[in-house]
Design a protein around this motif. Structure first.
Motif, PDB file in Angstrom:
ATOM      1  N   LEU A 372       0.828  -1.206   0.000  1.00 37.27           N
ATOM      2  CA  LEU A 372       0.000   0.000   0.000  1.00 37.27           C
ATOM      3  C   LEU A 372       0.865   1.260   0.000  1.00 37.27           C
ATOM      4  O   LEU A 372       0.618   2.199  -0.768  1.00 37.27           O
ATOM      5  CB  LEU A 372      -0.925  -0.013   1.220  1.00 37.27           C
ATOM      6  CG  LEU A 372      -1.811   1.217   1.414  1.00 37.27           C
ATOM      7  CD1 LEU A 372      -2.777   1.375   0.244  1.00 37.27           C
ATOM      8  CD2 LEU A 372      -2.583   1.121   2.728  1.00 37.27           C
ATOM      9  N   LEU A 373       1.866   1.285   0.849  1.00 36.70           N
ATOM     10  CA  LEU A 373       2.763   2.444   0.882  1.00 36.70           C
ATOM     11  C   LEU A 373       3.498   2.597  -0.444  1.00 36.70           C
ATOM     12  O   LEU A 373       3.660   3.721  -0.952  1.00 36.70           O
ATOM     13  CB  LEU A 373       3.750   2.303   2.036  1.00 36.70           C
ATOM     14  CG  LEU A 373       3.177   2.517   3.438  1.00 36.70           C
ATOM     15  CD1 LEU A 373       4.150   2.033   4.499  1.00 36.70           C
ATOM     16  CD2 LEU A 373       2.833   3.987   3.658  1.00 36.70           C
ATOM     17  N   GLN A 374       3.940   1.495  -1.025  1.00 35.93           N
ATOM     18  CA  GLN A 374       4.625   1.574  -2.308  1.00 35.93           C
ATOM     19  C   GLN A 374       3.699   2.104  -3.404  1.00 35.93           C
ATOM     20  O   GLN A 374       4.149   2.816  -4.310  1.00 35.93           O
ATOM     21  CB  GLN A 374       5.153   0.205  -2.704  1.00 35.93           C
ATOM     22  CG  GLN A 374       6.360  -0.234  -1.910  1.00 35.93           C
ATOM     23  CD  GLN A 374       6.951  -1.517  -2.443  1.00 35.93           C
ATOM     24  OE1 GLN A 374       6.322  -2.231  -3.211  1.00 35.93           O
ATOM     25  NE2 GLN A 374       8.167  -1.821  -2.023  1.00 35.93           N
ATOM     26  N   ALA A 375       2.422   1.761  -3.339  1.00 40.23           N
ATOM     27  CA  ALA A 375       1.474   2.241  -4.347  1.00 40.23           C
ATOM     28  C   ALA A 375       1.352   3.758  -4.328  1.00 40.23           C
ATOM     29  O   ALA A 375       1.006   4.372  -5.346  1.00 40.23           O
ATOM     30  CB  ALA A 375       0.101   1.603  -4.122  1.00 40.23           C
ATOM     31  N   PHE A 376       1.660   4.373  -3.195  1.00 33.15           N
ATOM     32  CA  PHE A 376       1.628   5.835  -3.084  1.00 33.15           C
ATOM     33  C   PHE A 376       3.013   6.450  -3.226  1.00 33.15           C
ATOM     34  O   PHE A 376       3.203   7.631  -2.922  1.00 33.15           O
ATOM     35  CB  PHE A 376       1.014   6.247  -1.746  1.00 33.15           C
ATOM     36  CG  PHE A 376      -0.476   6.145  -1.708  1.00 33.15           C
ATOM     37  CD1 PHE A 376      -1.274   7.246  -1.993  1.00 33.15           C
ATOM     38  CD2 PHE A 376      -1.100   4.956  -1.410  1.00 33.15           C
ATOM     39  CE1 PHE A 376      -2.646   7.161  -1.968  1.00 33.15           C
ATOM     40  CE2 PHE A 376      -2.469   4.847  -1.376  1.00 33.15           C
ATOM     41  CZ  PHE A 376      -3.258   5.952  -1.657  1.00 33.15           C
ATOM     42  N   ALA A 379       8.574   4.417  -0.769  1.00 33.45           N
ATOM     43  CA  ALA A 379       9.313   3.189  -1.075  1.00 33.45           C
ATOM     44  C   ALA A 379      10.311   2.786   0.010  1.00 33.45           C
ATOM     45  O   ALA A 379      10.352   1.617   0.411  1.00 33.45           O
ATOM     46  CB  ALA A 379      10.046   3.354  -2.409  1.00 33.45           C
ATOM     47  N   TRP A 380      11.130   3.713   0.472  1.00 35.57           N
ATOM     48  CA  TRP A 380      12.211   3.327   1.385  1.00 35.57           C
ATOM     49  C   TRP A 380      11.727   2.873   2.752  1.00 35.57           C
ATOM     50  O   TRP A 380      12.239   1.863   3.283  1.00 35.57           O
ATOM     51  CB  TRP A 380      13.219   4.464   1.521  1.00 35.57           C
ATOM     52  CG  TRP A 380      14.278   4.450   0.460  1.00 35.57           C
ATOM     53  CD1 TRP A 380      14.435   5.330  -0.568  1.00 35.57           C
ATOM     54  CD2 TRP A 380      15.320   3.473   0.306  1.00 35.57           C
ATOM     55  NE1 TRP A 380      15.507   4.974  -1.350  1.00 35.57           N
ATOM     56  CE2 TRP A 380      16.075   3.834  -0.834  1.00 35.57           C
ATOM     57  CE3 TRP A 380      15.679   2.331   1.011  1.00 35.57           C
ATOM     58  CZ2 TRP A 380      17.166   3.097  -1.267  1.00 35.57           C
ATOM     59  CZ3 TRP A 380      16.767   1.584   0.581  1.00 35.57           C
ATOM     60  CH2 TRP A 380      17.498   1.978  -0.548  1.00 35.57           C
ATOM     61  N   PRO A 381      10.788   3.544   3.409  1.00 42.17           N
ATOM     62  CA  PRO A 381      10.367   3.075   4.751  1.00 42.17           C
ATOM     63  C   PRO A 381       9.873   1.632   4.766  1.00 42.17           C
ATOM     64  O   PRO A 381      10.342   0.835   5.595  1.00 42.17           O
ATOM     65  CB  PRO A 381       9.278   4.086   5.146  1.00 42.17           C
ATOM     66  CG  PRO A 381       9.635   5.331   4.402  1.00 42.17           C
ATOM     67  CD  PRO A 381      10.180   4.854   3.093  1.00 42.17           C
ATOM     68  N   PRO A 382       8.943   1.216   3.878  1.00 39.85           N
ATOM     69  CA  PRO A 382       8.537  -0.200   3.927  1.00 39.85           C
ATOM     70  C   PRO A 382       9.663  -1.158   3.564  1.00 39.85           C
ATOM     71  O   PRO A 382       9.728  -2.266   4.101  1.00 39.85           O
ATOM     72  CB  PRO A 382       7.385  -0.278   2.912  1.00 39.85           C
ATOM     73  CG  PRO A 382       7.546   0.905   2.036  1.00 39.85           C
ATOM     74  CD  PRO A 382       8.141   1.962   2.895  1.00 39.85           C
ATOM     75  N   VAL A 421       1.442   2.244  11.416  1.00 41.78           N
ATOM     76  CA  VAL A 421       1.660   3.618  11.893  1.00 41.78           C
ATOM     77  C   VAL A 421       2.179   4.504  10.759  1.00 41.78           C
ATOM     78  O   VAL A 421       1.743   5.653  10.589  1.00 41.78           O
ATOM     79  CB  VAL A 421       2.629   3.615  13.092  1.00 41.78           C
ATOM     80  CG1 VAL A 421       2.991   5.043  13.490  1.00 41.78           C
ATOM     81  CG2 VAL A 421       2.014   2.881  14.274  1.00 41.78           C
ATOM     82  N   LEU A 422       3.110   3.976   9.973  1.00 42.82           N
ATOM     83  CA  LEU A 422       3.634   4.727   8.834  1.00 42.82           C
ATOM     84  C   LEU A 422       2.530   5.033   7.820  1.00 42.82           C
ATOM     85  O   LEU A 422       2.494   6.125   7.236  1.00 42.82           O
ATOM     86  CB  LEU A 422       4.753   3.937   8.150  1.00 42.82           C
ATOM     87  CG  LEU A 422       6.122   3.946   8.816  1.00 42.82           C
ATOM     88  CD1 LEU A 422       7.053   2.955   8.118  1.00 42.82           C
ATOM     89  CD2 LEU A 422       6.721   5.347   8.784  1.00 42.82           C
TER      90      LEU A 422
END
Length: 434
Positions: A372-376, A379-382, A421-422
């Protein structure tokens, strides 16, 4: 402007009928002139206005209609969901992720002859997962320049990834049957990756039909022999490779775009690291509970569907929220709804597979929130979170931690909590969805 009343009761009735028939279009008008324009668009002539409605002019009739109909300003119809998912495509992708797994029980007697055979295939799979994720991201970056540039990226990157993965297998197990099996696996994964990023799911499904048919034979307790075991897998690998080559050939025939700066390779690095860490986490679970991983693989289709639904629900929440705090609360509810919808069916699947549901659910939550985070574009945090969890799980396995130890559960649960949380911090802001 003064308005004379209609001359007869018949004229008044006709005006009333006209007002009733056009009430929904007259009500939003803010001036009688808008009603006049509406009447003119209906083709009312001056003669008809005088004879049928008893008014001397178009503007006189418009004024009376404007006064008769109360003002009303209905809300515009809700816009179409820009993130409406393709239901069939998402379900099909989950099936396509799982079907290739039939090749392993079908062909295992031909290559599983040494202590390093399985390790060789796992090493090749790790490289293929990492390379495929990075290549898919780079394809979409190059797609901004044009189909030709994106096609060239796949045409060069897919064979290089297959060669790199096969080399990793040879380094682990040396030349032999296991290396040949790893080469076939690597070629298939490269071809399948090309077809998936190009949206040719049905073509890939057709290529897998020989494998699906051949895998049904051992189920009937009849040994088909080496040719019967090897033939369907080879046919599917060849069909997928040919389909990918033909599809890329069509893209490479498009005119090239004007020269544009190429994106830096490092922009795709976190996607590759995420692919590597996801492969480590999945394979570590699959060593003890392969059927649980099969359920997780099948769930990748619904997972993609829920990624689209999250974006659609977030856009709806953005329209319905008046403050940033209200949107944050709606975002938290949307995240909880999508995660629950994804994880709930995996609970009975884990029980049927004989695995601990908590481990599978924690792993699934980690992968879904990272995607989900990558879709937005985050990239680096996940990538860092998943890589840390994967390193801890791999270190635990390398140091001989006994089976059933809670290390994978702890690592995946911690990673899922951090990623949640991220997600709220990065995607709980209206600017992330504007």
């Amino acid at each position: 402007m003064s308005r004379p009343a209609p001359h007869t009761p018949g004229h008044a009735d006709a005006v009333g009928e006209l007002a009733a028939g056009m009430a929904d279009r007259i009500a939003p008008a803010v001036h009688a002139y808008e009603v006049a324009a509406l009447l003119e668009s209906e083709g009312l002539t001056g003669e008809r206005i005088r004879e049928q409605y008893g008014h001397p002019s178009l503007f006189s009739l418009a004024e009376e209609l404007y006064e008769r109909v109360p003002r009303s300003f209905p809300e515009p119809p809700p816009p179409a969901d820009p993130w409406a998912p393709d239901h069939v495509r998402c379900l099909l992708r989950g099936l396509l992720f799982a079907l290739p797994g039939l090749a392993y029980p079908l062909t295992a007697p031909l290559w599983h002859s040494g202590p390093w055979a399985l390790a060789a295939l796992m090493a090749a799979g790790l490289v293929s997962w990492a390379w495929g994720q990075a290549l898919a991201h780079r394809f979409h970056l190059r797609l901004v320049n044009g189909r030709y540039e994106a096609g060239r990226t796949l045409a060069a990157g897919a064979p290089a990834g297959a060669l790199l993965a096969a080399t990793a297998a040879v380094l682990v197990a040396g030349p032999g049957a296991a290396a040949v099996a790893a080469l076939a696996q690597s070629v298939y994964l490269a071809a399948a990756g090309v077809l998936l990023v190009l949206g040719r799911e049905r073509l890939l499904l057709a290529a897998l039909m020989p494998l699906a048919g051949g895998a049904a034979v051992p189920v009937l307790s009849w040994d088909p022999g080496p040719a019967g075991r090897l033939g369907p897998a080879v046919l599917s690998v060849a069909a997928a490779t040919a389909a990918a080559a033909l599809t890329l050939r069509a893209d490479l025939r498009t005119p090239p775009a004007p020269a544009a700066p190429r994106p830096a390779y490092r922009t795709s690095l976190p996607y590759g690291l995420f692919g590597l860490s996801a492969a480590v986490l999945v394979l570590s679970t699959g060593r003890q509970h392969p059927y649980a991983v099969l359920a997780l693989t099948l769930s990748m289709g619904p997972a993609e569907w829920l990624l689209y639904r999250y974006r659609g629900l977030s856009v709806a929440a953005l329209r319905a929220s008046a403050t940033e705090r209200e949107f944050l609360l709606r975002s938290a509810r949307t995240l909880a709804l999508c995660l629950t919808g994804y994880l709930l069916p995996l609970w009975p699947a884990a029980l049927l597979a004989g695995a601990q549901p908590a481990v599978l659910l924690a792993l699934a939550a980690t992968l879904w929130t990272a995607l989900l985070l990558q879709a937005f574009g985050v990239a680096w945090p996940p990538a860092v979170v998943c890589l840390t969890a994967a390193a801890a799980v791999a270190a635990s396995s390398a140091t001989g931690t006994p089976p059933g130890a809670p290390v994978p559960l702890f690592c995946c649960a911690a990673a899922a909590a951090v990623l949640a949380v991220l997600t709220l911090r990065c995607l709980g802001r209206p600017t992330a969805h504007a």
